[in-house]
Motif scaffolding. Structure first.
Motif, PDB file in Angstrom:
ATOM      1  N   ASP A  39      19.011  -8.021  -0.915  1.00 49.79           N
ATOM      2  CA  ASP A  39      19.333  -8.691  -2.122  1.00 49.79           C
ATOM      3  C   ASP A  39      20.445  -8.141  -2.690  1.00 49.79           C
ATOM      4  N   TYR A  40      20.732  -6.689  -2.496  1.00 45.51           N
ATOM      5  CA  TYR A  40      21.929  -6.113  -2.919  1.00 45.51           C
ATOM      6  C   TYR A  40      23.068  -6.129  -1.896  1.00 45.51           C
ATOM      7  N   GLY A  41      22.783  -7.090  -0.987  1.00 48.52           N
ATOM      8  CA  GLY A  41      23.824  -7.036   0.096  1.00 48.52           C
ATOM      9  C   GLY A  41      23.725  -5.836   1.039  1.00 48.52           C
ATOM     10  N   LEU A  42      22.715  -5.112   1.082  1.00 51.94           N
ATOM     11  CA  LEU A  42      22.686  -3.900   1.940  1.00 51.94           C
ATOM     12  C   LEU A  42      21.886  -4.112   3.230  1.00 51.94           C
ATOM     13  N   LYS A  43      22.661  -3.468   4.384  1.00 49.14           N
ATOM     14  CA  LYS A  43      21.793  -3.597   5.499  1.00 49.14           C
ATOM     15  C   LYS A  43      21.585  -2.255   6.182  1.00 49.14           C
ATOM     16  N   LEU A  44      20.565  -2.007   6.908  1.00 49.29           N
ATOM     17  CA  LEU A  44      20.148  -0.878   7.534  1.00 49.29           C
ATOM     18  C   LEU A  44      21.160  -0.475   8.563  1.00 49.29           C
ATOM     19  N   LEU A  45      21.601   0.684   8.385  1.00 48.31           N
ATOM     20  CA  LEU A  45      22.477   1.455   9.485  1.00 48.31           C
ATOM     21  C   LEU A  45      21.711   2.105  10.580  1.00 48.31           C
ATOM     22  N   LYS A  46      20.298   2.499  10.166  1.00 47.57           N
ATOM     23  CA  LYS A  46      19.394   3.326  10.811  1.00 47.57           C
ATOM     24  C   LYS A  46      18.128   2.674  11.053  1.00 47.57           C
ATOM     25  N   SER A  47      17.508   2.812  12.162  1.00 49.06           N
ATOM     26  CA  SER A  47      16.181   2.217  12.267  1.00 49.06           C
ATOM     27  C   SER A  47      15.256   3.026  11.774  1.00 49.06           C
ATOM     28  N   LYS A  48      13.908   2.291  11.650  1.00 47.81           N
ATOM     29  CA  LYS A  48      12.922   3.342  11.175  1.00 47.81           C
ATOM     30  C   LYS A  48      12.725   4.604  12.011  1.00 47.81           C
ATOM     31  N   GLY A  49      12.662   4.065  13.392  1.00 47.29           N
ATOM     32  CA  GLY A  49      12.313   5.198  14.067  1.00 47.29           C
ATOM     33  C   GLY A  49      13.316   6.510  14.321  1.00 47.29           C
ATOM     34  N   ASP A  50      14.709   6.159  13.932  1.00 51.72           N
ATOM     35  CA  ASP A  50      15.688   7.076  13.995  1.00 51.72           C
ATOM     36  C   ASP A  50      15.715   7.869  12.692  1.00 51.72           C
ATOM     37  N   GLU A  81      14.049  12.998   9.729  1.00 52.56           N
ATOM     38  CA  GLU A  81      13.185  13.742   8.832  1.00 52.56           C
ATOM     39  C   GLU A  81      12.349  15.011   9.553  1.00 52.56           C
ATOM     40  N   ASP A  82      11.720  14.567  10.861  1.00 52.40           N
ATOM     41  CA  ASP A  82      10.964  15.542  11.428  1.00 52.40           C
ATOM     42  C   ASP A  82      11.857  16.757  11.703  1.00 52.40           C
ATOM     43  N   GLN A  83      13.151  16.303  12.369  1.00 51.70           N
ATOM     44  CA  GLN A  83      14.136  17.433  12.808  1.00 51.70           C
ATOM     45  C   GLN A  83      14.251  18.262  11.615  1.00 51.70           C
ATOM     46  N   ALA A  84      14.697  17.621  10.531  1.00 49.54           N
ATOM     47  CA  ALA A  84      15.014  18.522   9.210  1.00 49.54           C
ATOM     48  C   ALA A  84      13.825  19.235   8.825  1.00 49.54           C
ATOM     49  N   LYS A  85      12.804  18.754   8.662  1.00 48.27           N
ATOM     50  CA  LYS A  85      11.427  19.350   8.226  1.00 48.27           C
ATOM     51  C   LYS A  85      11.146  20.681   9.181  1.00 48.27           C
ATOM     52  N   SER A  86      11.468  20.449  10.721  1.00 48.51           N
ATOM     53  CA  SER A  86      11.166  21.593  11.440  1.00 48.51           C
ATOM     54  C   SER A  86      12.255  22.785  11.267  1.00 48.51           C
ATOM     55  N   GLU A  87      13.446  22.549  11.057  1.00 51.17           N
ATOM     56  CA  GLU A  87      14.581  23.460  10.543  1.00 51.17           C
ATOM     57  C   GLU A  87      14.259  24.242   9.379  1.00 51.17           C
ATOM     58  N   SER A  95       1.017  -1.104   0.221  1.00 51.95           N
ATOM     59  CA  SER A  95       0.129   0.002  -0.190  1.00 51.95           C
ATOM     60  C   SER A  95       0.964   1.030   0.019  1.00 51.95           C
ATOM     61  N   ASN A  96       0.251   2.403  -0.183  1.00 51.94           N
ATOM     62  CA  ASN A  96       1.030   3.755  -0.310  1.00 51.94           C
ATOM     63  C   ASN A  96       0.978   4.250   0.779  1.00 51.94           C
ATOM     64  N   ASN A  97       1.901   3.522   1.843  1.00 51.52           N
ATOM     65  CA  ASN A  97       2.336   4.340   3.046  1.00 51.52           C
ATOM     66  C   ASN A  97       3.578   3.860   3.448  1.00 51.52           C
ATOM     67  N   PHE A  98       4.269   4.678   4.448  1.00 48.43           N
ATOM     68  CA  PHE A  98       5.601   4.674   4.834  1.00 48.43           C
ATOM     69  C   PHE A  98       5.744   3.267   5.266  1.00 48.43           C
ATOM     70  N   ASP A  99       5.238   2.812   6.388  1.00 52.19           N
ATOM     71  CA  ASP A  99       5.680   1.356   6.882  1.00 52.19           C
ATOM     72  C   ASP A  99       5.870   0.457   5.965  1.00 52.19           C
ATOM     73  N   GLU A 100       4.995   0.163   5.047  1.00 57.97           N
ATOM     74  CA  GLU A 100       4.822  -1.144   4.229  1.00 57.97           C
ATOM     75  C   GLU A 100       6.168  -0.838   3.181  1.00 57.97           C
ATOM     76  N   ALA A 101       6.198   0.303   2.662  1.00 63.10           N
ATOM     77  CA  ALA A 101       7.315   0.897   1.860  1.00 63.10           C
ATOM     78  C   ALA A 101       8.408   0.614   2.613  1.00 63.10           C
ATOM     79  N   TRP A 102       8.755   1.021   3.875  1.00 60.94           N
ATOM     80  CA  TRP A 102       9.798   0.727   4.671  1.00 60.94           C
ATOM     81  C   TRP A 102      10.509  -0.669   4.539  1.00 60.94           C
ATOM     82  N   ALA A 103       9.154  -1.512   4.986  1.00 62.33           N
ATOM     83  CA  ALA A 103       9.498  -3.130   4.918  1.00 62.33           C
ATOM     84  C   ALA A 103      10.026  -3.495   3.623  1.00 62.33           C
ATOM     85  N   PHE A 104       9.107  -3.261   2.554  1.00 62.81           N
ATOM     86  CA  PHE A 104       9.680  -3.696   1.268  1.00 62.81           C
ATOM     87  C   PHE A 104      10.963  -3.138   0.915  1.00 62.81           C
ATOM     88  N   MET A 105      11.528  -1.885   1.287  1.00 63.09           N
ATOM     89  CA  MET A 105      12.752  -1.439   0.986  1.00 63.09           C
ATOM     90  C   MET A 105      13.768  -2.255   1.788  1.00 63.09           C
TER      91      MET A 105
END
Ligand code: ATP
Ligand code: MG
Length: 489
Positions: free
Chosen positions: A464-475, A480-486, A448-458
């Motif tokens: 498959d490319y051998g990439l691992k998450l460096l940051k958690s979804k929460g971080d 992002e929120d911080q950058a937006k408010s700036e 579906s067109n939402n952040f959570d599902e897109a994140w899981a898909f990503m």
């Protein structure tokens, strides 16, 4: 014949008082008089006076309201002011003589008759007197009134001279024929055919101005058929001229693509005044001549003509000096998508196909449907009704999917920036691939067109490319929120 009733306003009254007192012939002339007799509204009013147009304009404006701003061009002897919803232009009556390489004549002072004689068409040479006791009297030395009533476009002088002096008049003749549904007199028509190449001294911008007026006429095909017949179209718009004609092989003929396109243009003219949507209608099949093939035992095909057409548009716009901006992109988009909606009528069409069209057309989806409906040119009434019905079904599907998934202005919920942060990778092809994969997954309805599902898909896709998450979804969300408010600060 008197038209005093039709020119009762404060500007005409002041002009009349001034020129009557000074015993100075003055007239309202040209397009305004033509349109008044035809009952069309017009916004520009041309006044000619024997003497100084600038002096008269200033005096009239001063009397009405000293705050009115009069602009004038000393070297042309013209002055102009706006009052209420109209523009009044004043000029001294003049005589003109031309030389061969310019449409700008030498001018000298002349009488009102001289000024009428320099006009392009008899219907544009009508003048109403403004001085008493003749206020409102029609001055019509070339029988322009009769031509107006009969619907004839004719030149006051020998048309060969008129058109050779100023070739723009040929386009004006055709433009008036289209706007007014008038007939070009035979001698004038022949003179146009003989002078086509004189158009070389006319700038593309001027040509476009007339082309756009033809496009915006109630029935633009009248103008384009004349352009084609006189040979002007080949000269100014060879790609369009190339659409004319029918080929036949093994007893199979295709339709004439120029006349089909003009029919579509007329159809769309009944549905919209949008100039660029009308351009899209005119050009929707422009890719047909270069993609035309004959397939043995099958018939004529134009495979991929919509993409070829879209590709041709920048070249055409550049050469013709049409705008190379969003307008052009819009026309390209309409041309490249015009074959898409009809496919969606099939029963087994998936939501995914509908979403993709909504995504690609975006806010232009309505215009695209209008174009498709205008593209129905069958003479068979039942067929037309059936095709329209089909598009009704397509519209319904588009609406259902849009309501459900909000795809029209869809922006994938995960940006390239977020992907880079999440995996600690700089701008690279991988980032583009992941982004594309997320978009496709949403359009295909896998997620579906939402952040959570897109994140899981990503996360899964990137593994498959051998990439691992460096940051958690929460971080990432917190950053992002911080950058937006700036940004907001
Ligand atoms: P519209 O305003 O609808 O474009 P119009 O005929 O009023 O049409 P204008 O450009 O406003 O066109 O010109 C006003 C008048 O000036 C015309 O009616 C005509 O008499 C004269 N005129 C304009 N262009 C030419 C030309 N190229 N050659 C001769 N006369 C012209
Ligand atoms: Mg005008």
């Amino acid at each position: 014949m008197k038209f005093s009733e039709n020119i009762q306003n404060i500007v005409f009254q002041h002009i009349s008082e001034i020129v009557t007192r000074q015993n100075q012939p003055a007239y309202v002339i040209g397009g305004f008089v033509r349109d008044l007799i035809l009952g069309r509204a017009s916004k520009d009013v041309d006044i000619v006076v024997e003497g100084s147009g600038i002096a008269l304009a200033k005096e009239v404006a001063r009397r009405i309201d000293p705050k009115i701003k009069v602009s004038f061009f000393k070297s042309y002897g013209t002055a102009m002011f706006r009052y209420k919803d109209k523009e009044y232009e004043f000029v001294g009556a003049r005589k003109e003589s031309y030389n061969r390489d310019s449409r700008n004549p030498e001018v000298e002072d002349g009488s009102v008759e001289d000024d009428q004689l320099r006009r392009d068409f008899t219907i544009n040479a009508l003048a109403l007197s403004l001085a008493e006791p003749d206020f409102g009297e029609l001055m019509d030395p070339f029988n322009g009134y009769a031509d107006l009533k009969r619907g004839i476009i004719r030149t006051p002088r020998d048309p060969k001279v008129t058109f050779s002096d100023d070739p723009l008049r040929m386009l004006r003749a055709i433009r008036f024929a289209a706007q007014l549904n008038f007939h070009i007199d035979e001698q004038a028509y022949d003179a146009i055919v003989a002078n086509v190449e004189r158009l070389e001294i006319i700038s593309k911008e001027r040509i476009n101005e007339e082309l756009h007026k033809i496009m915006l006429a109630p029935k633009p095909s009248i103008g384009f058929k004349l352009l084609a017949k006189t040979g002007i179209l080949t000269y100014i718009f060879p790609e369009l001229a190339a659409m004319q004609g029918v080929d036949k092989r093994e007893g199979m003929a295709h339709k004439d693509n120029l006349f089909h396109s003009l029919k579509v243009l007329d159809n769309i003219a009944r549905l919209t005044d949008d100039l660029w949507l009308r351009w899209a209608a005119l050009l929707h099949d422009i890719g047909k001549p270069p993609t035309k093939r004959f397939v043995e035992g099958h018939g004529w095909t134009f495979h991929g003509h919509e993409y070829r057409g879209a590709k041709m548009i920048p070249g055409i716009f550049r050469r013709m000096k049409l705008p190379l901006n969003q307008k052009m992109k819009y026309v390209q988009k309409m041309v490249s998508l015009h074959m898409r909606p009809i496919v969606l009528v099939e029963d087994e069409v998936t939501d995914s196909a509908v979403r993709r069209l909504l995504f690609e057309a975006g806010n232009e989806i309505e215009d695209l449907m209008t174009l498709c409906e205008a593209d129905i040119t069958s003479k068979n009434h039942e067929k037309v009704q059936r095709y329209l019905q089909n598009y009704q079904i397509v519209r319904q599907k588009l609406q259902e999917v849009e309501e459900k998934d909000r795809i029209r202005n869809f922006q994938p919920p995960i940006t390239g920036e977020i992907i880079m942060q999440a995996f600690g990778v700089g701008p690279s092809k991988i980032i583009g691939d992941i982004k594309q994969a997320i978009k496709n997954a949403i359009l295909d309805g896998k997620i579906s067109n939402n952040f959570d599902e897109a994140w899981a898909f990503m996360e899964q896709y990137a593994a498959d490319y051998g990439l691992k998450l460096l940051k958690s979804k929460g971080d990432v969300i917190a950053d992002e929120d911080q950058a937006k408010s700036e940004d907001d600060r």
